[in-house]
Design a protein around this motif. Structure first.
Motif, short mmCIF file in Angstrom:
data_model
loop_
_atom_site.label_atom_id
_atom_site.label_comp_id
_atom_site.label_asym_id
_atom_site.label_seq_id
_atom_site.Cartn_x
_atom_site.Cartn_y
_atom_site.Cartn_z
N PHE A 1 0.08 -1.14 -11.49
CA PHE A 1 -0.49 0.05 -10.86
C PHE A 1 0.01 1.31 -11.57
N ALA A 2 1.30 1.36 -11.87
CA ALA A 2 1.86 2.53 -12.56
C ALA A 2 1.32 2.62 -13.99
N ARG A 3 1.18 1.49 -14.66
CA ARG A 3 0.68 1.50 -16.05
C ARG A 3 -0.72 2.09 -16.11
N ASP A 4 -1.55 1.80 -15.14
CA ASP A 4 -2.91 2.32 -15.14
C ASP A 4 -2.95 3.84 -14.99
N ARG A 5 -1.81 4.42 -14.63
CA ARG A 5 -1.72 5.88 -14.47
C ARG A 5 -0.77 6.50 -15.51
N ASP A 6 -0.41 5.73 -16.53
CA ASP A 6 0.49 6.20 -17.59
C ASP A 6 1.82 6.68 -17.02
N VAL A 7 2.30 6.01 -16.00
CA VAL A 7 3.60 6.32 -15.41
C VAL A 7 4.61 5.30 -15.92
N ILE B 1 13.19 6.82 11.06
CA ILE B 1 13.75 7.87 11.91
C ILE B 1 12.75 9.03 11.88
N TRP B 2 12.50 9.62 13.01
CA TRP B 2 11.47 10.67 13.12
C TRP B 2 11.70 11.75 12.07
N PRO B 3 10.61 12.27 11.45
CA PRO B 3 9.20 11.96 11.74
C PRO B 3 8.67 10.74 10.99
N ASP B 4 9.53 10.04 10.27
CA ASP B 4 9.18 8.79 9.60
C ASP B 4 7.99 8.96 8.66
N SER B 5 8.06 10.01 7.84
CA SER B 5 6.99 10.26 6.88
C SER B 5 7.53 10.49 5.47
N GLY B 6 8.84 10.20 5.29
CA GLY B 6 9.44 10.46 3.99
C GLY B 6 10.35 9.34 3.53
N GLY B 7 11.31 9.73 2.74
CA GLY B 7 12.23 8.79 2.10
C GLY B 7 12.73 9.35 0.78
N GLY B 8 11.88 10.17 0.14
CA GLY B 8 12.26 10.93 -1.04
C GLY B 8 12.95 10.12 -2.11
N TRP B 9 14.13 10.61 -2.54
CA TRP B 9 14.82 9.99 -3.67
C TRP B 9 15.26 8.55 -3.38
N ILE B 10 15.33 8.17 -2.11
CA ILE B 10 15.75 6.80 -1.79
C ILE B 10 14.62 5.81 -2.02
N ASN B 11 13.42 6.11 -1.52
CA ASN B 11 12.32 5.14 -1.66
C ASN B 11 11.01 5.76 -2.12
N GLY B 12 10.99 7.06 -2.41
CA GLY B 12 9.83 7.67 -3.04
C GLY B 12 8.79 8.26 -2.13
N ARG B 13 8.75 7.84 -0.87
CA ARG B 13 7.67 8.31 0.00
C ARG B 13 7.85 9.77 0.35
N GLY B 14 6.72 10.48 0.50
CA GLY B 14 6.77 11.88 0.87
C GLY B 14 5.53 12.28 1.64
N ARG C 1 0.83 -1.20 0.00
CA ARG C 1 0.00 0.00 0.00
C ARG C 1 0.86 1.25 0.00
N THR C 2 2.02 1.18 0.63
CA THR C 2 2.94 2.32 0.62
C THR C 2 3.49 2.55 -0.78
N ILE C 3 3.79 1.47 -1.49
CA ILE C 3 4.26 1.59 -2.87
C ILE C 3 3.20 2.27 -3.73
N TYR C 4 1.96 1.83 -3.59
CA TYR C 4 0.89 2.38 -4.43
C TYR C 4 0.59 3.83 -4.07
N SER C 5 0.58 4.14 -2.78
CA SER C 5 0.30 5.53 -2.40
C SER C 5 1.43 6.45 -2.85
N THR C 6 2.66 5.92 -2.88
CA THR C 6 3.78 6.71 -3.37
C THR C 6 3.63 7.02 -4.85
N ILE C 7 3.31 6.01 -5.63
CA ILE C 7 3.10 6.23 -7.07
C ILE C 7 1.95 7.20 -7.29
N GLU C 8 0.88 7.04 -6.54
CA GLU C 8 -0.28 7.92 -6.70
C GLU C 8 0.08 9.37 -6.36
N ARG C 9 0.84 9.57 -5.29
CA ARG C 9 1.26 10.92 -4.93
C ARG C 9 2.09 11.55 -6.04
#
Length: 568
Positions: free
Chosen positions: A253-259, A433-446, A175-183
């Protein structure tokens, strides 16, 4: 029952590696009790794929990944042209194999499959229909405007707006992978660089660490200790089926969004890799092509910082092999540390993927175009690593230059050279590591505090508002410091970077940088409008008359773009 040693039979034989397919051709006297075939659907849309599943009754291959070959030939009914595609084993015990085919046009199709294990063979024939679902196919180099891309199928142009999320597949919860792609998709990112294999124990000074929800160890193979960086004890002859299936769900999941997903085959941050030119390496790459090529939304990247662990001879040989295996000829590239180590003149090489962190990106990418032109072969130019937000290696520009706004302006510099770029978001919001809501260029989460790519959205809006692919760099038409892309007589796109405060011009020597900006036009009348590169605001201007026009001061601070189009 006799099994065969794939590695000993083919060790070092690169020429023979082309022939081995997904399975070895060595003799195995064992044979299964039976094979059954089932088809995913009778009708599929063009650029989706039909999948044929082979179920092996009482499988007894010593190693189903190396002792079995499955291949299919697909073509339109009544036509002689057929495409050869490899099948692949999709179960550890060899009980399931699959063959996938992506039709490129509506119509009736037939196919023939062949399962071979030693002297045992089983053939199967089938058919299906492809319909026009108006899907986008793979991205291609535009044959008419080859500095740029188009979508096969629709013929629409693709404005490459990328980001890096190397360890996206390190998230244990999909779900984190999909929410990252969606974001990222909602931020108008349409290309993501994602590792297929890779590991790291380096934290680059970033607060991103392995934990219950994330790992740096991406293992397409089975391993005794997959989380270990130094001694994972990988068995390169057996694939990690759940991991490949997880990767495919991400692609869908990415293909359905033309990514578009840039499938990066490996990275230089570890040494648990198959040996160059080995049977293990070739088997891995061919298995990758067999599993992933039926997805329309991929390009292949031979490796990140590739020349840190492979040489140019390897790049040419491997790129050529992948192209020969891939029935759909997806665009492929390599990503070296040294930007001139590119196989630019080879047919397999679809576009450049350089890295260079200079803050003179406009001049750099114009130079890249000149280098490419000298080969006699024009393809798109991309700088896929020109800096990461809030990331400061010892050799990179010092803080605060790698800020979100600096990178946004560099993206405009690249685009105004008729080229493309891939940005990297800050990883400072942390993973484990706090605030544990990102990852950016390493894993995509933001999270909502990360706004860099909002600025890139505005750039996408500007360029996709006109036929940017028809323009070429024409900086000679404007005075400094502006840049110009033009199709003279029809379109003029001008970008004015942030300018120094123009006080005491004589003392500070800014003349020519802060003075009036003029543009040379073909005679005629042009519609004109300002575009704020920072906010996306559009400010209309009165019609403009050629051949020479003094550009008025932008209607606000920071950087602005100007679009002139011949009046209808």
């Amino acid at each position: 029952m006799k099994t065969c040693d794939f590695r000993s039979n083919f060790r070092g034989a690169l020429a023979l590696a082309v022939l081995v397919g997904v399975g070895s051709v060595c003799t195995a006297f064992a044979s299964p009790a039976d094979i059954t075939f089932s088809q995913s659907a009778a009708t599929v849309e063009a650029y989706d794929f039909v999948e044929v599943t082979l179920r092996v009754v009482s499988p007894d291959a010593g190693n189903p990944f190396t002792d079995v070959t499955v291949q299919g030939r697909f073509g339109k009914t009544g036509e002689s042209k057929q495409l050869l595609v490899d099948g692949f084993c999709d179960s550890t015990d060899g009980s399931i194999f699959r063959v996938r085919f992506m039709p490129a046009a509506p119509g009736e199709y037939t196919y023939t499959l062949n399962y071979k294990q030693g002297s045992f063979e089983r053939r199967h024939q089938g058919s299906f229909r492809a319909t026009d679902g108006h899907r986008r196919g793979p991205i291609r180099v535009d044959p008419q405007y080859p500095w740029h891309f188009i979508w096969e199928g629709t013929g629409k142009h693709y404005f490459f707006n990328g980001t890096t999320a190397f360890w996206l597949m390190g998230w244990r919860d999909e779900r984190t992978i999909y929410s990252t792609i969606e974001r990222l998709h909602n931020l108008k990112i349409n290309r993501i660089r994602v590792l297929l294999a890779g590991c790291a124990n380096i934290y680059w000074g970033e607060p991103v660490m392995t934990g219950e929800n994330f790992t740096y160890a991406l293992r397409p193979w089975l391993a005794q200790d997959p989380e270990s960086w130094e001694h994972p004890d990988i068995d390169y002859t057996h694939f990690n089926i759940p991991y490949w299936q997880k990767y495919e769900r991400m692609l869908r999941f990415a293909r359905d969004r033309d990514v578009i997903i840039s499938v990066i085959q490996d990275i230089s941050t570890h040494h648990a890799q198959p040996t160059a030119y080995s049977d293990d390496e070739r088997h891995y790459l061919r298995y990758m092509v067999a599993r992933l090529s039926a997805f329309s939304n991929i390009t292949y990247d031979l490796g990140d910082d590739m020349d840190s662990f492979r040489d140019e001879k390897w790049v040419h040989a491997t790129g050529t092999l992948i192209e020969s295996w891939d029935a759909y000829k997806h665009l492929a590239t390599s990503h070296p540390v040294r930007r001139k180590n590119q196989d630019r003149a080879s047919d397999w090489f679809g576009f450049t993927s350089i890295q260079n962190w200079t803050h003179k990106q406009h001049a750099l990418m114009l130079e890249e175009r000149e280098i490419q032109q000298k080969t006699g072969r024009i393809i798109p130019q991309a700088n896929e690593e020109y800096g990461y937000e809030d990331h400061y290696p010892h050799w990179a520009p010092a803080p605060p230059l790698e800020s979100a706004d600096t990178l946004r302006q560099l993206a405009w510099d690249i685009a105004m050279a008729g080229a493309y770029g891939t940005a990297g978001e800050s990883a400072r919001r942390g993973t484990n590591i706090w605030p544990d809501s990102g990852g950016g260029w390493i894993n995509g989460r933001g999270d909502d505090t990360m706004v860099m790519l909002k600025g890139y959205e505005h750039m996408v809006d500007f360029f996709t508002s006109f036929e940017w692919w028809k323009t070429d760099p024409h900086d000679e038409l404007v005075s400094k410091p502006a840049y110009c892309l033009a199709k003279p007589g029809e379109i003029y796109a001008v970008y004015i970077p942030v300018r120094p405060l123009c006080v005491n011009v004589e003392h500070f020597g800014y003349e020519g940088e802060c003075g009036d900006i003029t543009i040379q036009l073909e005679p005629g009348t042009y519609s004109a409008r300002w575009f704020s590169a920072t906010t996306g605001e559009i400010v209309p201007l009165p019609p403009v008359q050629g051949p020479s026009w003094k550009i008025p001061d932008p209607p606000g601070w920071l950087d602005w773009a100007l679009l002139l189009e011949r009046a209808k």
